[in-house]
Design a protein around this motif. Sequence first.
Motif, PDB file in Angstrom:
ATOM      1  N   GLY A 130      -2.168 -10.045   8.304  1.00  0.00           N
ATOM      2  CA  GLY A 130      -1.530 -10.129   6.994  1.00  0.00           C
ATOM      3  C   GLY A 130      -2.513  -9.751   5.911  1.00  0.00           C
ATOM      4  N   ALA A 131      -2.136 -10.035   4.669  1.00  0.00           N
ATOM      5  CA  ALA A 131      -3.023  -9.752   3.549  1.00  0.00           C
ATOM      6  C   ALA A 131      -4.324 -10.523   3.712  1.00  0.00           C
ATOM      7  CB  ALA A 131      -2.337 -10.140   2.230  1.00  0.00           C
ATOM      8  N   CYS A 132      -5.391  -9.961   3.179  1.00  0.00           N
ATOM      9  CA  CYS A 132      -6.715 -10.545   3.369  1.00  0.00           C
ATOM     10  C   CYS A 132      -6.758 -11.977   2.826  1.00  0.00           C
ATOM     11  CB  CYS A 132      -7.764  -9.696   2.657  1.00  0.00           C
ATOM     12  SG  CYS A 132      -9.435 -10.310   2.864  1.00  0.00           S
ATOM     13  N   SER A 133      -7.225 -12.892   3.681  1.00  0.00           N
ATOM     14  CA  SER A 133      -7.315 -14.296   3.286  1.00  0.00           C
ATOM     15  C   SER A 133      -8.708 -14.860   3.512  1.00  0.00           C
ATOM     16  CB  SER A 133      -6.287 -15.126   4.070  1.00  0.00           C
ATOM     17  OG  SER A 133      -6.495 -14.990   5.470  1.00  0.00           O
ATOM     18  N   ASP A 134      -9.710 -13.972   3.653  1.00  0.00           N
ATOM     19  CA  ASP A 134     -11.082 -14.415   3.859  1.00  0.00           C
ATOM     20  C   ASP A 134     -11.645 -14.906   2.520  1.00  0.00           C
ATOM     21  OD1 ASP A 134     -13.858 -14.629   4.140  1.00  0.00           O
ATOM     22  OD2 ASP A 134     -13.899 -13.111   5.712  1.00  0.00           O
ATOM     23  N   PRO A 135     -11.864 -16.203   2.346  1.00  0.00           N
ATOM     24  CA  PRO A 135     -12.300 -16.710   1.036  1.00  0.00           C
ATOM     25  C   PRO A 135     -13.682 -16.224   0.646  1.00  0.00           C
ATOM     26  CG  PRO A 135     -12.358 -18.467   2.688  1.00  0.00           C
ATOM     27  CD  PRO A 135     -11.715 -17.297   3.343  1.00  0.00           C
ATOM     28  N   SER A 136     -14.578 -16.033   1.613  1.00  0.00           N
ATOM     29  CA  SER A 136     -15.935 -15.605   1.273  1.00  0.00           C
ATOM     30  C   SER A 136     -15.937 -14.172   0.740  1.00  0.00           C
ATOM     31  CB  SER A 136     -16.856 -15.728   2.481  1.00  0.00           C
ATOM     32  OG  SER A 136     -16.392 -14.910   3.550  1.00  0.00           O
ATOM     33  N   PHE A 137     -15.163 -13.282   1.397  1.00  0.00           N
ATOM     34  CA  PHE A 137     -15.093 -11.906   0.911  1.00  0.00           C
ATOM     35  C   PHE A 137     -14.422 -11.858  -0.460  1.00  0.00           C
ATOM     36  CE2 PHE A 137     -12.452  -8.039   0.518  1.00  0.00           C
ATOM     37  CZ  PHE A 137     -13.471  -7.118   0.352  1.00  0.00           C
ATOM     38  N   GLY A 138     -13.332 -12.606  -0.623  1.00  0.00           N
ATOM     39  CA  GLY A 138     -12.649 -12.621  -1.911  1.00  0.00           C
ATOM     40  C   GLY A 138     -13.544 -13.114  -3.025  1.00  0.00           C
ATOM     41  N   GLU A 139     -14.363 -14.129  -2.762  1.00  0.00           N
ATOM     42  CA  GLU A 139     -15.247 -14.661  -3.799  1.00  0.00           C
ATOM     43  C   GLU A 139     -16.354 -13.664  -4.131  1.00  0.00           C
ATOM     44  OE1 GLU A 139     -16.579 -17.084  -6.705  1.00  0.00           O
ATOM     45  OE2 GLU A 139     -14.696 -17.195  -5.564  1.00  0.00           O
ATOM     46  N   ARG A 140     -16.891 -12.977  -3.120  1.00  0.00           N
ATOM     47  CA  ARG A 140     -17.933 -11.978  -3.389  1.00  0.00           C
ATOM     48  C   ARG A 140     -17.395 -10.840  -4.246  1.00  0.00           C
ATOM     49  NH1 ARG A 140     -19.105 -12.874   2.005  1.00  0.00           N
ATOM     50  NH2 ARG A 140     -18.084 -10.933   2.640  1.00  0.00           N
ATOM     51  N   LEU A 141     -16.202 -10.358  -3.907  1.00  0.00           N
ATOM     52  CA  LEU A 141     -15.627  -9.266  -4.683  1.00  0.00           C
ATOM     53  C   LEU A 141     -15.286  -9.727  -6.093  1.00  0.00           C
ATOM     54  CD1 LEU A 141     -14.615  -6.431  -5.000  1.00  0.00           C
ATOM     55  CD2 LEU A 141     -12.482  -7.070  -3.843  1.00  0.00           C
ATOM     56  N   ARG A 142     -14.799 -10.946  -6.220  1.00  0.00           N
ATOM     57  CA  ARG A 142     -14.466 -11.453  -7.556  1.00  0.00           C
ATOM     58  C   ARG A 142     -15.729 -11.613  -8.401  1.00  0.00           C
ATOM     59  NH1 ARG A 142     -10.365 -16.048  -9.679  1.00  0.00           N
ATOM     60  NH2 ARG A 142     -11.427 -16.483 -11.626  1.00  0.00           N
ATOM     61  N   GLN A 143     -16.817 -12.097  -7.802  1.00  0.00           N
ATOM     62  CA  GLN A 143     -18.065 -12.256  -8.539  1.00  0.00           C
ATOM     63  C   GLN A 143     -18.590 -10.905  -9.025  1.00  0.00           C
ATOM     64  OE1 GLN A 143     -19.618 -14.996  -9.559  1.00  0.00           O
ATOM     65  NE2 GLN A 143     -18.059 -16.303  -8.612  1.00  0.00           N
ATOM     66  N   ARG A 144     -18.362  -9.859  -8.259  1.00  0.00           N
ATOM     67  CA  ARG A 144     -18.793  -8.514  -8.683  1.00  0.00           C
ATOM     68  C   ARG A 144     -17.821  -7.925  -9.699  1.00  0.00           C
ATOM     69  NH1 ARG A 144     -22.225  -4.478  -6.581  1.00  0.00           N
ATOM     70  NH2 ARG A 144     -22.322  -2.877  -8.207  1.00  0.00           N
ATOM     71  N   LEU A 145     -16.538  -8.163  -9.496  1.00  0.00           N
ATOM     72  CA  LEU A 145     -15.520  -7.611 -10.386  1.00  0.00           C
ATOM     73  C   LEU A 145     -15.543  -8.293 -11.757  1.00  0.00           C
ATOM     74  CD1 LEU A 145     -13.132  -5.564 -10.313  1.00  0.00           C
ATOM     75  CD2 LEU A 145     -11.661  -7.461  -9.625  1.00  0.00           C
ATOM     76  N   GLY A 146     -15.926  -9.579 -11.796  1.00  0.00           N
ATOM     77  CA  GLY A 146     -15.908 -10.322 -13.054  1.00  0.00           C
ATOM     78  C   GLY A 146     -16.688  -9.657 -14.162  1.00  0.00           C
ATOM     79  N   PRO A 147     -18.004  -9.462 -14.016  1.00  0.00           N
ATOM     80  CA  PRO A 147     -18.774  -8.835 -15.094  1.00  0.00           C
ATOM     81  C   PRO A 147     -18.648  -7.317 -15.140  1.00  0.00           C
ATOM     82  CG  PRO A 147     -20.221  -9.409 -13.276  1.00  0.00           C
ATOM     83  CD  PRO A 147     -18.861  -9.933 -12.912  1.00  0.00           C
ATOM     84  N   GLU A 148     -17.983  -6.712 -14.158  1.00  0.00           N
ATOM     85  CA  GLU A 148     -17.882  -5.249 -14.102  1.00  0.00           C
ATOM     86  C   GLU A 148     -16.422  -4.836 -13.894  1.00  0.00           C
ATOM     87  OE1 GLU A 148     -20.056  -1.521 -11.772  1.00  0.00           O
ATOM     88  OE2 GLU A 148     -20.547  -3.583 -11.262  1.00  0.00           O
ATOM     89  N   PRO A 149     -15.577  -4.944 -14.945  1.00  0.00           N
ATOM     90  CA  PRO A 149     -14.158  -4.626 -14.778  1.00  0.00           C
ATOM     91  C   PRO A 149     -13.905  -3.177 -14.388  1.00  0.00           C
ATOM     92  CG  PRO A 149     -14.716  -4.961 -17.103  1.00  0.00           C
ATOM     93  CD  PRO A 149     -15.891  -5.405 -16.304  1.00  0.00           C
ATOM     94  N   ALA A 150     -14.865  -2.266 -14.685  1.00  0.00           N
ATOM     95  CA  ALA A 150     -14.663  -0.859 -14.319  1.00  0.00           C
ATOM     96  C   ALA A 150     -14.634  -0.664 -12.810  1.00  0.00           C
ATOM     97  CB  ALA A 150     -15.762   0.006 -14.939  1.00  0.00           C
ATOM     98  N   LEU A 151     -15.126  -1.644 -12.050  1.00  0.00           N
ATOM     99  CA  LEU A 151     -15.093  -1.524 -10.589  1.00  0.00           C
ATOM    100  C   LEU A 151     -13.657  -1.467 -10.076  1.00  0.00           C
ATOM    101  CD1 LEU A 151     -16.588  -1.528  -7.852  1.00  0.00           C
ATOM    102  CD2 LEU A 151     -16.600  -4.027  -7.960  1.00  0.00           C
ATOM    103  N   LEU A 152     -12.727  -2.064 -10.810  1.00  0.00           N
ATOM    104  CA  LEU A 152     -11.330  -2.016 -10.376  1.00  0.00           C
ATOM    105  C   LEU A 152     -10.846  -0.582 -10.249  1.00  0.00           C
ATOM    106  CD1 LEU A 152      -8.633  -3.425  -9.744  1.00  0.00           C
ATOM    107  CD2 LEU A 152      -8.167  -3.438 -12.202  1.00  0.00           C
ATOM    108  N   GLY A 153     -11.241   0.271 -11.206  1.00  0.00           N
ATOM    109  CA  GLY A 153     -10.835   1.675 -11.138  1.00  0.00           C
ATOM    110  C   GLY A 153     -11.438   2.409  -9.967  1.00  0.00           C
ATOM    111  N   ALA A 154     -12.621   1.957  -9.497  1.00  0.00           N
ATOM    112  CA  ALA A 154     -13.229   2.586  -8.325  1.00  0.00           C
ATOM    113  C   ALA A 154     -12.513   2.179  -7.043  1.00  0.00           C
ATOM    114  CB  ALA A 154     -14.715   2.213  -8.243  1.00  0.00           C
ATOM    115  N   LEU A 155     -11.973   0.967  -7.013  1.00  0.00           N
ATOM    116  CA  LEU A 155     -11.258   0.498  -5.827  1.00  0.00           C
ATOM    117  C   LEU A 155      -9.793   0.919  -5.836  1.00  0.00           C
ATOM    118  CD1 LEU A 155     -12.767  -3.095  -5.652  1.00  0.00           C
ATOM    119  CD2 LEU A 155     -13.138  -1.258  -4.005  1.00  0.00           C
ATOM    120  N   GLN A 156      -9.203   1.010  -7.024  1.00  0.00           N
ATOM    121  CA  GLN A 156      -7.799   1.402  -7.167  1.00  0.00           C
ATOM    122  C   GLN A 156      -7.711   2.255  -8.422  1.00  0.00           C
ATOM    123  OE1 GLN A 156      -5.152   1.331  -5.405  1.00  0.00           O
ATOM    124  NE2 GLN A 156      -3.400   0.291  -6.317  1.00  0.00           N
TER     125      GLN A 156
END
Length: 405
Positions: free
Chosen positions: A33-59
Motif C-alpha cells: 500500500g501507500a508508504c507507511s514507514d515512519p522513519s522515512f516519512g520523518e526524514r523526508l519531512r525534515q528535509r522538505l520543511g526548510p527546503e520547499p523547492a524540493l517538492l518540485g524536484a520530487l513532483q
Amino acid sequence: MCAGSALRQECGQQYREEYRRCLEREFRRGRAGACSDPSFGERLRQRLGPEPALLGALQEDGPALLARGLRGRPDPGPALQGLAGAFRLLELAAVNLYLFPWRREFGTVQTFSGAYVHSLRPALPEADLVRSFGRLGYEQRDPHRLAISRLPPGPELVAAACGFFACRLECEILAEVVHRLRPHQLRPEELLEARRLAGDVEACVEMLQQREAATDCGDGADLYQEMPASPEDTAGEDAAALRWRDPGSPWGTRDVPRRGWDCCGDGRCGQEPIPSMGNPKLDTSSSSRLFLEQELSRASSPLSALAMGSGSPQVPGEPQDLPSAAPQEAPELPCYQLHSCLRRGALPSYCCTTCQQLHAGACAAGQACRSRHRGQELRSERQQRLWLQRTEVDMLLADGSGPQS
C-alpha cells in the motif's frame, strides 16, 4: 540548470530510491500500500520543511497542484486535509500498479466510485485528476472510466508514487502552520507565499504573525483586500465620490468612487469606503484616467495637456470656461520607482516605503528591504496592479517634469 536545482534533482533521486526500498521491504513483510514507514516519512519531512523547492524536484507539478487545490477555499485547514487524502489515493494507485501490474482490477478507475467522487473530485480539479492518472498510464475512455493504455516502467511509477507522498507531507506541513495560527484564518495565497519565502514552520508562523500584526487595522493595513459587499454597497455603486485618506495605500490621498468596503470588516476602524477593483462592472479605464488627470494636472509639463485630452488652446478674448472650485491642497506624495529586477509587464510583490521602490518576489535587494526597511507585501494581483500603475505614473511625472529642450 543552476547548481541548486541540480542538487535538488540529485537529492530527489535519492529519496525516490529510498522510497522504492521502503515499498519493497514492506511488501516482503506482507504489507502492500501507500508508504507507511515512519522513519522515512520523518526524514523526508525534515528535509522538505526548510527546503520547499524540493517538492518540485520530487513532483514537478506538485506546487501547482497544491495551489489549485486550495484556490477559492475560505479556510485552508479542511482543504489541506482533503488534499492529503487525495494524494494518498493517487500514491496508492501508483503503488498498486508497481507491485501488482498483472492484476486486472487495477487497470480501470471508475470515476463514479465512492473514492473518486467523495475524496478525489472535491479536493482537486477534474483536469488535474485526469493529468495525474495520466502519469500512471491511464487515459479517459468515457465520462465514467479511466483505463490503462500503456503501463509505465517501474521507475516511473515509483517516481510518481514518491511525488504524491511528498505532496501529502507538504499538506501536513501547511496544516501545521494553519493550526499554529488559529484562530486567525489565513487566505491560501498568503499561506503559500509565506511557505515559499520563509521555509520551515517556525519561520512561516513568525512571518504570518508579523503580517497579521501589521494589518490589524494599524500601520500598513491592506486596505485593498477583497471584502464581500453589503446591501448598501450594491445600492450605492453610482454614488458621488468622496474623499478618502490613507497614507499606506498606493494612491495616498485621492478621490475614489464609493463602494462601501471596510478595511476591518466590522466597521470599527473608521475608514471610509474604498472601491472593489475586482468588480467587473466598475469602469476601470475611466478611474485610471481620472487618476492620471489628477496627477498630471499638477505637473508643470506639456504632458499635462496631452494626457488630459485637451482640445485647442483657448484664445484670449473668447468666452472662457468658468474656473472650477480650487481643489483642496493635498500633501506631497513620495515618488516611487520600479527596481531593476522588474521586467516589463511583470507585477511587483513587495513595496519598500523606505527606498520607495517596488520589487519582484525573487529580488535579492527586495529580500534585504524586507529585513531592514519598512514596507508591505503586495499579496493580491489587484493590489500589485494598483501599485504598479501608481509607480508608472510617478516615473512618468518625474520624466515630464525634467528640463525641457
